[in-house]
Scaffold this active site. Sequence first.
Site, PDB file in Angstrom:
ATOM      1  N   CYS A 111      -8.821   0.398  15.578  1.00 53.59           N
ATOM      2  CA  CYS A 111      -8.482   0.392  14.023  1.00 53.59           C
ATOM      3  C   CYS A 111      -9.920   0.047  13.355  1.00 53.59           C
ATOM      4  O   CYS A 111      -9.950  -0.059  12.094  1.00 53.59           O
ATOM      5  CB  CYS A 111      -7.423  -0.159  13.513  1.00 53.59           C
ATOM      6  SG  CYS A 111      -5.780   0.174  14.437  1.00 53.59           S
ATOM      7  N   HIS A 262      -7.914  -2.345   6.594  1.00 59.72           N
ATOM      8  CA  HIS A 262      -7.269  -1.659   7.377  1.00 59.72           C
ATOM      9  C   HIS A 262      -5.897  -1.479   6.730  1.00 59.72           C
ATOM     10  O   HIS A 262      -5.245  -2.447   6.818  1.00 59.72           O
ATOM     11  CB  HIS A 262      -7.387  -1.779   8.802  1.00 59.72           C
ATOM     12  CG  HIS A 262      -6.494  -1.366   9.622  1.00 59.72           C
ATOM     13  ND1 HIS A 262      -6.423   0.087   9.801  1.00 59.72           N
ATOM     14  CD2 HIS A 262      -5.648  -1.727  10.663  1.00 59.72           C
ATOM     15  CE1 HIS A 262      -5.524   0.433  10.642  1.00 59.72           C
ATOM     16  NE2 HIS A 262      -5.157  -0.806  11.183  1.00 59.72           N
ATOM     17  N   ASN A 292      -0.360   4.424   8.909  1.00 59.57           N
ATOM     18  CA  ASN A 292      -1.582   3.833   9.770  1.00 59.57           C
ATOM     19  C   ASN A 292      -2.350   4.812  10.530  1.00 59.57           C
ATOM     20  O   ASN A 292      -1.990   5.182  11.449  1.00 59.57           O
ATOM     21  CB  ASN A 292      -0.956   2.425  10.563  1.00 59.57           C
ATOM     22  CG  ASN A 292      -2.129   1.888  11.431  1.00 59.57           C
ATOM     23  OD1 ASN A 292      -3.274   2.387  11.481  1.00 59.57           O
ATOM     24  ND2 ASN A 292      -1.789   0.824  11.990  1.00 59.57           N
TER      25      ASN A 292
HETATM   26  N1  ACO Z   1      13.867   0.676  13.010  1.00 64.15           N
HETATM   27  C1  ACO Z   1      14.967  -0.039  13.286  1.00 64.15           C
HETATM   28  N2  ACO Z   1      14.933  -1.033  14.156  1.00 64.15           N
HETATM   29  C2  ACO Z   1      13.644  -1.362  14.795  1.00 64.15           C
HETATM   30  C3  ACO Z   1      12.520  -0.615  14.599  1.00 64.15           C
HETATM   31  C4  ACO Z   1      12.773   0.459  13.712  1.00 64.15           C
HETATM   32  N3  ACO Z   1      11.707   1.333  13.536  1.00 64.15           N
HETATM   33  N4  ACO Z   1      11.509  -1.037  15.521  1.00 64.15           N
HETATM   34  C5  ACO Z   1      11.964  -2.002  16.061  1.00 64.15           C
HETATM   35  N5  ACO Z   1      13.501  -2.372  15.739  1.00 64.15           N
HETATM   36  C6  ACO Z   1      14.264  -3.392  16.144  1.00 64.15           C
HETATM   37  C7  ACO Z   1      13.929  -3.879  17.415  1.00 64.15           C
HETATM   38  O1  ACO Z   1      14.461  -2.898  18.489  1.00 64.15           O
HETATM   39  C8  ACO Z   1      14.467  -5.164  17.395  1.00 64.15           C
HETATM   40  O2  ACO Z   1      15.849  -5.054  17.663  1.00 64.15           O
HETATM   41  P1  ACO Z   1      16.782  -6.104  18.514  1.00 64.15           P
HETATM   42  O3  ACO Z   1      16.737  -7.672  17.693  1.00 64.15           O
HETATM   43  O4  ACO Z   1      18.042  -5.565  18.415  1.00 64.15           O
HETATM   44  O5  ACO Z   1      15.854  -6.221  19.732  1.00 64.15           O
HETATM   45  C9  ACO Z   1      14.139  -5.641  15.995  1.00 64.15           C
HETATM   46  O6  ACO Z   1      14.113  -4.376  15.047  1.00 64.15           O
HETATM   47  C10 ACO Z   1      13.085  -6.490  15.711  1.00 64.15           C
HETATM   48  O7  ACO Z   1      11.991  -5.945  16.439  1.00 64.15           O
HETATM   49  P2  ACO Z   1      10.576  -6.784  16.242  1.00 64.15           P
HETATM   50  O8  ACO Z   1       9.688  -5.906  17.136  1.00 64.15           O
HETATM   51  O9  ACO Z   1      10.873  -8.369  16.612  1.00 64.15           O
HETATM   52  O10 ACO Z   1      10.462  -6.623  14.901  1.00 64.15           O
HETATM   53  P3  ACO Z   1       9.215  -7.233  13.869  1.00 64.15           P
HETATM   54  O11 ACO Z   1      10.184  -7.658  12.907  1.00 64.15           O
HETATM   55  O12 ACO Z   1       8.437  -7.840  14.495  1.00 64.15           O
HETATM   56  O13 ACO Z   1       8.796  -5.958  13.156  1.00 64.15           O
HETATM   57  C11 ACO Z   1       6.560  -4.883  13.388  1.00 64.15           C
HETATM   58  C12 ACO Z   1       7.925  -5.037  14.145  1.00 64.15           C
HETATM   59  C13 ACO Z   1       7.000  -4.180  12.013  1.00 64.15           C
HETATM   60  C14 ACO Z   1       5.877  -3.908  14.151  1.00 64.15           C
HETATM   61  C15 ACO Z   1       5.949  -6.107  13.190  1.00 64.15           C
HETATM   62  O14 ACO Z   1       5.995  -6.706  14.227  1.00 64.15           O
HETATM   63  C16 ACO Z   1       4.733  -6.120  12.494  1.00 64.15           C
HETATM   64  O15 ACO Z   1       4.298  -5.788  11.420  1.00 64.15           O
HETATM   65  N6  ACO Z   1       3.495  -6.095  13.484  1.00 64.15           N
HETATM   66  C17 ACO Z   1       2.136  -5.951  13.092  1.00 64.15           C
HETATM   67  C18 ACO Z   1       1.649  -4.905  14.115  1.00 64.15           C
HETATM   68  C19 ACO Z   1       1.363  -3.757  13.252  1.00 64.15           C
HETATM   69  O16 ACO Z   1       1.404  -3.509  11.837  1.00 64.15           O
HETATM   70  N7  ACO Z   1       0.750  -2.853  13.890  1.00 64.15           N
HETATM   71  C20 ACO Z   1       0.200  -1.693  13.597  1.00 64.15           C
HETATM   72  C21 ACO Z   1      -0.905  -1.010  14.637  1.00 64.15           C
HETATM   73  S1  ACO Z   1      -1.892  -2.034  15.167  1.00 64.15           S
HETATM   74  C22 ACO Z   1      -2.904  -2.376  13.995  1.00 64.15           C
HETATM   75  O17 ACO Z   1      -3.289  -1.333  13.167  1.00 64.15           O
HETATM   76  C23 ACO Z   1      -3.942  -3.282  13.819  1.00 64.15           C
END
Ligand code: ACO
Length: 336
Positions: A111, A262, A292
Amino acid sequence: MAIKISGTGSALPKQSITNDDMARLVETSDEWIRQRTGIAQRRISAGETVAALAAKACGMALENAGVSAQEVDLILVATCSPELLLPCCACQVQGLLGAKRAVAFDLNAACSGFLFALNTAYAYIETGMYRNALIVGSEVLSKLVDWSDRSTCVLFGDGAGAAFVEKTNDNEVCSNGRHVGIESMVQGSDGTKGMVLSCKERTVSNPFAVSVPEEDEDISSYIKMDGQEVYKFATRQVPSCIQAALDQAGLCVEEIDLFVLHQANVRIIESVAKRLKADISKFPMNLERVGNMSSATIPVLLDELNRSGRLHRGDRIVLSGFGAGLTYGASVLVWG
Ligand code: ACO
């Protein structure tokens, strides 16, 4: 010597996939995706390739700059999702454009790729080796996404964005007194944390191999991500990297007109704005519509801003990328 972006272009696949479409594939909802990421839809390839999208975006950037393909010295394609390992995507783009004189090669900084390509072009032009460069971030991440993994498949989109970069007069001064061109750049990598965002290629398996690397179950041939670690990295590293770029240019946050970051996640961008104590209205976003697109997010957004008239000559902008590697970078420039 001053170096400026003098043209932009972008190309997206036609097909738009909504969160409701995603909810028909995996157990998710429009509400969950919007709340956690800010994404409502993404463009997904129906057959469009990284090379074709890149060439289209480059063609638009050349037209925008008023330059012909034959005048291009260097083509850099930032991508982590090329169709082919050989030839590289940049050579495919060179062929499609008919940019006969251009030297062409790819770079992969995920990215941060577009920003790293900009810095690479800057270095080449600054030393006098080339006069100009076409730089493009192009991705078809839908090839690398595990469409049964709801934690990643909802995040990504496909697309390409390009910029034409060239040497400018040292004395190209805008009506607000600012000198056109790149004012500072900072970039970094941290390979020790690389596995928080990974995707496997082919491993050693030739008939003469003495030891075949053990299959690491944590490495998949699809994108695998520890979302919370990526979130922590981005919200910590991006503000400090932007601050370092501002310090290098002798500027403060208030002197920046736009922060083009980004487009990974609205919450990351809001957190960066808060940590920098900058007004969130200075952080344009398009990820709600396009998701993204890794290396393509910054140049696609830049092109949208350029074409919609939101960028004005003399505006001082910060570009900042972050992603797999881990990699990160920021650059300050005055739009000309
Ligand atoms: N829909 C519904 N539920 C979901 C989804 C979805 N798409 N994805 C995950 N869940 C669930 C998980 O299974 C978990 O369930 P559980 O509690 O029963 O186990 C729950 O939601 C929480 O999961 P987490 O992974 O803890 O969710 P989090 O609040 O961390 O959100 C996210 C995930 C949005 C990816 C967050 O970690 C984030 O914003 N990370 C930043 C990374 C990012 O944006 N990466 C993009 C690519 S990398 C880059 O471009 C640099």
